[in-house]
Design a protein around this motif. Structure first.
Motif, PDB file in Angstrom:
ATOM      1  N   ASP A 181      -2.431  -0.704  -4.860  1.00 12.98           N
ATOM      2  CA  ASP A 181      -3.072   0.484  -3.873  1.00 12.98           C
ATOM      3  C   ASP A 181      -1.974   1.596  -3.930  1.00 12.98           C
ATOM      4  OD1 ASP A 181      -4.096   1.601  -1.784  1.00 12.98           O
ATOM      5  OD2 ASP A 181      -4.235  -0.130  -0.534  1.00 12.98           O
ATOM      6  N   GLU A 223      -4.243   6.858   7.454  1.00  9.73           N
ATOM      7  CA  GLU A 223      -4.029   5.554   6.818  1.00  9.73           C
ATOM      8  C   GLU A 223      -2.670   5.315   7.155  1.00  9.73           C
ATOM      9  OE1 GLU A 223      -5.830   3.936   4.554  1.00  9.73           O
ATOM     10  OE2 GLU A 223      -7.471   5.150   4.750  1.00  9.73           O
ATOM     11  N   LYS A 224      -2.441   3.821   7.118  1.00 13.38           N
ATOM     12  CA  LYS A 224      -0.893   3.343   7.096  1.00 13.38           C
ATOM     13  C   LYS A 224      -0.538   2.768   6.006  1.00 13.38           C
ATOM     14  CE  LYS A 224      -0.764   2.322  12.008  1.00 13.38           C
ATOM     15  NZ  LYS A 224       0.227   3.162  12.380  1.00 13.38           N
ATOM     16  N   TYR A 225       0.750   3.074   5.761  1.00 20.48           N
ATOM     17  CA  TYR A 225       1.058   2.604   4.310  1.00 20.48           C
ATOM     18  C   TYR A 225       2.539   1.445   4.697  1.00 20.48           C
ATOM     19  CZ  TYR A 225      -1.569   6.465   2.807  1.00 20.48           C
ATOM     20  OH  TYR A 225      -2.548   7.125   2.436  1.00 20.48           O
ATOM     21  N   ASN A 226       2.755   0.756   3.431  1.00 18.36           N
ATOM     22  CA  ASN A 226       4.064   0.144   3.656  1.00 18.36           C
ATOM     23  C   ASN A 226       5.372   0.754   3.012  1.00 18.36           C
ATOM     24  OD1 ASN A 226       1.514  -2.129   2.408  1.00 18.36           O
ATOM     25  ND2 ASN A 226       2.427  -2.717   4.729  1.00 18.36           N
ATOM     26  N   THR A 247      -1.776   6.004  -3.802  1.00 12.39           N
ATOM     27  CA  THR A 247      -2.080   7.082  -3.560  1.00 12.39           C
ATOM     28  C   THR A 247      -1.047   8.195  -3.773  1.00 12.39           C
ATOM     29  OG1 THR A 247      -3.381   6.178  -1.556  1.00 12.39           O
ATOM     30  CG2 THR A 247      -2.751   8.730  -1.593  1.00 12.39           C
ATOM     31  N   ILE A 293       6.328   4.808   1.381  1.00 13.84           N
ATOM     32  CA  ILE A 293       6.055   5.965   1.144  1.00 13.84           C
ATOM     33  C   ILE A 293       7.421   6.538   0.401  1.00 13.84           C
ATOM     34  CG2 ILE A 293       5.684   8.422   2.332  1.00 13.84           C
ATOM     35  CD1 ILE A 293       4.218   6.933   4.347  1.00 13.84           C
ATOM     36  N   LYS A 307       0.845  -1.300   0.155  1.00  9.86           N
ATOM     37  CA  LYS A 307      -0.056  -0.123   0.116  1.00  9.86           C
ATOM     38  C   LYS A 307       1.051   1.341  -0.004  1.00  9.86           C
ATOM     39  CE  LYS A 307      -3.750   2.080   2.448  1.00  9.86           C
ATOM     40  NZ  LYS A 307      -4.757   2.073   3.853  1.00  9.86           N
ATOM     41  N   THR A 308       1.039   2.027  -1.192  1.00 10.47           N
ATOM     42  CA  THR A 308       2.047   3.128  -1.307  1.00 10.47           C
ATOM     43  C   THR A 308       1.387   4.558  -1.151  1.00 10.47           C
ATOM     44  OG1 THR A 308       1.754   3.117  -3.763  1.00 10.47           O
ATOM     45  CG2 THR A 308       3.282   1.191  -2.705  1.00 10.47           C
ATOM     46  N   LEU A 309       2.572   5.456  -0.711  1.00  8.29           N
ATOM     47  CA  LEU A 309       2.049   6.878  -0.887  1.00  8.29           C
ATOM     48  C   LEU A 309       2.843   7.565  -1.443  1.00  8.29           C
ATOM     49  CD1 LEU A 309       0.241   9.183   0.303  1.00  8.29           C
ATOM     50  CD2 LEU A 309       1.396   9.079   2.154  1.00  8.29           C
TER      51      LEU A 309
END
Length: 183
Positions: free
Chosen positions: A69, A110-113, A71, A115, A47-49
């Motif tokens: 995923d 949110e929490k990401y794996n 953002t 960033i 899950k990325t930002l």
């Protein structure tokens, strides 16, 4: 510009001619970064930002390598519109927030794996980014925060700092959410 690897490798996209606040990551630096990421992280599960999204290039690369995923945060109206248009053309599913990065980080739940931050090199508050990411607990355990910067910035004494990779005037500092790296 082009996507350099993965299933969409070789696809090209043309950013706006005038991008006063955007400095795209070079293919050499991007290639080096993705070599590190691909050898250390399970990309399809991330899950990325992508903050300071610019052209969206980092998220397109992530998607080309299996990340679904995604953002992006980009406050510039023209660049945000470009990201939206290009993501649609390249069939890249993403969530786009058109707002100030610091405002986003402060209110994010949110929490990401993973960033990635590629801020303008002239940003005077760049040193606050790793502090804010970890204070707000935005990373999952073992999650990575990668900060792109110039040689004038040094993050080796920061909590959670793990490593850096140097590509001339582009440096990637890597922080990992591990208690033993907190210092």
């Amino acid at each position: 510009m082009r996507i350099i690897g993965g299933e969409k490798g070789g696809l090209r996209f043309q950013p706006p001619a005038n991008m006063p606040h955007t400095r795209p990551t070079t293919d050499i630096a991007k290639g080096g970064l993705f070599n590190i990421i691909e050898n250390n992280l399970d990309l399809p599960s991330l899950k990325t930002l992508d903050i300071f999204g610019g052209t969206g290039s980092i998220s397109y690369e992530l998607n080309s390598r299996g990340v679904e995923d995604l953002t992006i945060v980009e406050k510039d109206n023209e660049m945000a519109a470009f990201i939206q248009k290009t993501a649609k053309e390249l069939n890249v599913p993403l969530k786009l927030f058109k707002m100030d990065v610091f405002q986003y980080l402060k209110q994010c739940t949110e929490k990401y794996n993973f960033i990635f931050a590629g801020p303008p090199y002239a940003l005077t508050t760049i040193d606050q980014l790793p502090i804010l990411v970890f204070e707000k607990e935005l990373l999952e355990p073992e999650g990575w925060f990668v900060l792109e910067h110039t040689p004038r910035n040094n993050y080796k004494s920061y909590p959670y700092y793990r490593d850096e990779r140097n590509y001339g005037t582009t440096i990637f500092s890597i922080f990992i959410n591990r208690p033993e790296l907190k210092k």
